[in-house]
Design a protein around this motif. Structure first.
Motif, PDB file in Angstrom:
ATOM      1  N   TYR A  60      11.333   1.649   4.581  1.00 17.99           N
ATOM      2  CA  TYR A  60      10.900   3.123   4.281  1.00 17.99           C
ATOM      3  C   TYR A  60      10.397   3.539   5.811  1.00 17.99           C
ATOM      4  O   TYR A  60      10.662   4.681   6.154  1.00 17.99           O
ATOM      5  CB  TYR A  60       9.752   3.315   3.290  1.00 17.99           C
ATOM      6  N   LEU A  61       9.217   2.741   6.367  1.00 17.76           N
ATOM      7  CA  LEU A  61       8.781   3.105   7.523  1.00 17.76           C
ATOM      8  C   LEU A  61       9.806   3.140   8.611  1.00 17.76           C
ATOM      9  O   LEU A  61       9.833   3.967   9.452  1.00 17.76           O
ATOM     10  CB  LEU A  61       7.678   1.883   7.796  1.00 17.76           C
ATOM     11  N   ILE A  62      10.723   2.107   8.741  1.00 20.55           N
ATOM     12  CA  ILE A  62      11.574   2.072   9.651  1.00 20.55           C
ATOM     13  C   ILE A  62      12.716   3.122   9.864  1.00 20.55           C
ATOM     14  O   ILE A  62      12.822   3.849  10.620  1.00 20.55           O
ATOM     15  CB  ILE A  62      12.392   0.599   9.644  1.00 20.55           C
ATOM     16  N   GLU A  63      12.990   3.517   8.541  1.00 16.21           N
ATOM     17  CA  GLU A  63      14.010   4.797   8.436  1.00 16.21           C
ATOM     18  C   GLU A  63      13.223   5.891   8.933  1.00 16.21           C
ATOM     19  O   GLU A  63      13.760   6.815   9.543  1.00 16.21           O
ATOM     20  CB  GLU A  63      14.407   4.730   6.903  1.00 16.21           C
ATOM     21  N   PHE A 100      -2.392  -1.034   7.030  1.00 20.80           N
ATOM     22  CA  PHE A 100      -2.435  -1.700   5.599  1.00 20.80           C
ATOM     23  C   PHE A 100      -3.175  -2.840   5.755  1.00 20.80           C
ATOM     24  O   PHE A 100      -3.942  -3.211   4.594  1.00 20.80           O
ATOM     25  CB  PHE A 100      -0.865  -1.873   5.265  1.00 20.80           C
ATOM     26  N   LEU A 101      -3.018  -3.621   6.705  1.00 21.28           N
ATOM     27  CA  LEU A 101      -3.711  -5.090   6.640  1.00 21.28           C
ATOM     28  C   LEU A 101      -5.304  -4.692   6.772  1.00 21.28           C
ATOM     29  O   LEU A 101      -6.001  -5.585   6.170  1.00 21.28           O
ATOM     30  CB  LEU A 101      -2.962  -5.822   7.951  1.00 21.28           C
ATOM     31  N   SER A 102      -5.567  -3.675   7.296  1.00 23.14           N
ATOM     32  CA  SER A 102      -7.186  -3.346   7.183  1.00 23.14           C
ATOM     33  C   SER A 102      -7.459  -2.683   5.886  1.00 23.14           C
ATOM     34  O   SER A 102      -8.719  -3.119   5.481  1.00 23.14           O
ATOM     35  CB  SER A 102      -7.554  -2.640   8.408  1.00 23.14           C
ATOM     36  N   PRO A 155       3.702   2.179  -1.528  1.00 21.71           N
ATOM     37  CA  PRO A 155       5.043   2.254  -1.318  1.00 21.71           C
ATOM     38  C   PRO A 155       5.353   2.194   0.182  1.00 21.71           C
ATOM     39  O   PRO A 155       6.598   2.033   0.513  1.00 21.71           O
ATOM     40  CB  PRO A 155       5.282   3.713  -1.703  1.00 21.71           C
ATOM     41  N   PHE A 156       4.409   2.263   1.049  1.00 20.48           N
ATOM     42  CA  PHE A 156       4.590   2.298   2.427  1.00 20.48           C
ATOM     43  C   PHE A 156       5.012   1.084   3.005  1.00 20.48           C
ATOM     44  O   PHE A 156       6.020   0.963   3.943  1.00 20.48           O
ATOM     45  CB  PHE A 156       3.484   2.464   3.577  1.00 20.48           C
ATOM     46  N   ILE A 157       4.886  -0.251   2.132  1.00 14.72           N
ATOM     47  CA  ILE A 157       5.460  -1.327   2.707  1.00 14.72           C
ATOM     48  C   ILE A 157       6.348  -1.970   1.519  1.00 14.72           C
ATOM     49  O   ILE A 157       6.567  -3.289   1.527  1.00 14.72           O
ATOM     50  CB  ILE A 157       4.494  -2.454   3.009  1.00 14.72           C
ATOM     51  N   GLY A 158       6.701  -1.333   0.619  1.00 19.02           N
ATOM     52  CA  GLY A 158       7.719  -1.648  -0.375  1.00 19.02           C
ATOM     53  C   GLY A 158       6.955  -2.582  -1.556  1.00 19.02           C
ATOM     54  O   GLY A 158       8.006  -2.978  -2.449  1.00 19.02           O
ATOM     55  N   LEU A 159       5.861  -2.501  -1.597  1.00 20.47           N
ATOM     56  CA  LEU A 159       5.169  -3.340  -2.919  1.00 20.47           C
ATOM     57  C   LEU A 159       5.481  -2.227  -4.290  1.00 20.47           C
ATOM     58  O   LEU A 159       5.276  -2.999  -5.160  1.00 20.47           O
ATOM     59  CB  LEU A 159       3.844  -3.326  -2.522  1.00 20.47           C
ATOM     60  N   ASP A 160       5.707  -1.167  -4.212  1.00 17.09           N
ATOM     61  CA  ASP A 160       5.793  -0.278  -5.350  1.00 17.09           C
ATOM     62  C   ASP A 160       6.900  -1.158  -6.186  1.00 17.09           C
ATOM     63  O   ASP A 160       6.832  -0.890  -7.442  1.00 17.09           O
ATOM     64  CB  ASP A 160       6.012   1.073  -5.112  1.00 17.09           C
ATOM     65  N   ASN A 219      -6.106   9.152   2.050  1.00 14.63           N
ATOM     66  CA  ASN A 219      -5.530   7.996   2.577  1.00 14.63           C
ATOM     67  C   ASN A 219      -5.289   7.763   4.026  1.00 14.63           C
ATOM     68  O   ASN A 219      -4.386   8.605   4.360  1.00 14.63           O
ATOM     69  CB  ASN A 219      -3.960   7.796   1.485  1.00 14.63           C
ATOM     70  N   LEU A 220      -5.556   6.929   4.530  1.00 12.46           N
ATOM     71  CA  LEU A 220      -5.632   6.695   5.891  1.00 12.46           C
ATOM     72  C   LEU A 220      -3.950   6.299   6.358  1.00 12.46           C
ATOM     73  O   LEU A 220      -3.532   7.076   7.277  1.00 12.46           O
ATOM     74  CB  LEU A 220      -6.156   5.389   6.466  1.00 12.46           C
ATOM     75  N   LEU A 221      -3.294   5.879   5.614  1.00 14.29           N
ATOM     76  CA  LEU A 221      -1.765   5.397   5.947  1.00 14.29           C
ATOM     77  C   LEU A 221      -1.014   6.900   5.478  1.00 14.29           C
ATOM     78  O   LEU A 221      -0.113   7.278   6.471  1.00 14.29           O
ATOM     79  CB  LEU A 221      -1.053   4.646   5.038  1.00 14.29           C
ATOM     80  N   GLY A 222      -1.373   7.627   4.412  1.00 17.80           N
ATOM     81  CA  GLY A 222      -0.752   8.687   4.195  1.00 17.80           C
ATOM     82  C   GLY A 222      -0.792   9.689   5.346  1.00 17.80           C
ATOM     83  O   GLY A 222      -0.148  10.515   5.842  1.00 17.80           O
TER      84      GLY A 222
END
Lengths: 123, 143
Positions: free
Chosen positions: A16-19, A35-37, A70-75, B23-26
């Motif tokens: 998703y992020l790459i596209e 995400f990691l933080s 959803p940003f890293i596909g965990l959805d 949301n920070l990422l958003g």
């Protein structure tokens, strides 16, 4: 053989992020770092909310997680559980039902964390 | 399909968008897209901060998250319409993409909504179409 295949399957998916960024590696790396933080803090806050039976906190954090995963596909793996927890918290249902779902969410997020930690420094 | 409406570069540079997202990422993602499309923007994390921004700056469009701490998207939009008397387009960004939520957004004063996770083409079309109607056509009518 099946078990072996499952072991090497990735939990995270950065497509998703790459596209969306047309392969912008700096952007993807920054999003992964965020995400990691953020995610461990969200998991910690959700665990605390559950331990204290604080339904308002559970609902708020579950909603936050719902936006983040959803940003890293965990959805694909835990959206159902996150949505259920958010809705259960609104109705103040038995905390055990929330705990069951939280256990899966925590395990998937931990797996994602370990998958993405090296990625964040490599990309 | 991407909208065929085009906002000229010189006009784009004058357009200012306010993003309200907790949301920070958003926030990072929307900022990345708006920058890529060539728009100026400010970002804040909740409704209260959005109102402060609106008192200080002029915006042409707002992208509004719904569930936020301090002041949510519905409360903020109502305040913008009823107290600040501003008519700029407010587009909701929500994880609850249901008909009920859409109605709630319209009642609160928002003009449209987009479901999360954001699909670039959808957000681009909504943003450009509303800006085209409120900014580009307004300017064209002046001359």
């Amino acid at each position: 053989m099946e078990a072996k295949t499952e072991n090497i399957q990735k939990t995270t998916d950065l497509s998703y992020l790459i596209e969306l960024s047309a392969g912008n590696k700096v952007f993807v790396k920054e999003m992964v770092a965020l995400f990691l933080s953020e995610n461990p803090e969200e998991i910690k806050a959700l665990a605390k909310g559950i331990a204290e039976k604080n339904y308002k906190t559970i609902k708020t954090v579950a909603h936050k997680l719902r936006s983040t995963i959803p940003f890293i596909g965990l959805d694909k793996h835990i959206e159902k559980e996150v949505v259920e927890i958010e809705s259960m918290a609104s109705e103040s249902v038995d905390i055990k039902e929330i705990e069951i779902r939280f256990s899966k969410i925590k395990s998937v997020c931990e797996k994602a964390y370990f998958e993405l930690s090296p990625v964040s420094s490599v990309i | 399909m991407i909208t065929d409406r085009v906002i000229p570069k010189e006009l784009k540079e004058k357009i200012n968008i306010l993003v309200v997202e907790d949301n920070l990422l958003g926030r990072k993602l929307i900022g990345f897209l708006l920058k890529k499309w060539g728009f100026h923007y400010d970002i804040c994390a909740n409704g209260k901060l959005a109102l402060e921004n609106l008192k200080l700056n002029k915006y042409d469009l707002i992208l509004m998250d719904i569930q936020m701490p301090e002041m949510n998207g519905h409360e903020t939009s109502k305040y913008i319409r009823e107290k600040l008397k501003l008519g700029l387009p407010i587009i909701a960004m929500t994880s609850h993409a249901t008909e009920e939520e859409r109605k709630k957004c319209l009642i609160s004063g928002m003009v449209d909504y987009i479901a999360k996770p954001i699909v670039e083409e959808e957000l681009y079309n909504l943003t450009v179409n509303y800006l085209f109607t409120t900014v580009v056509e307004n300017l064209e009518n002046k001359y």
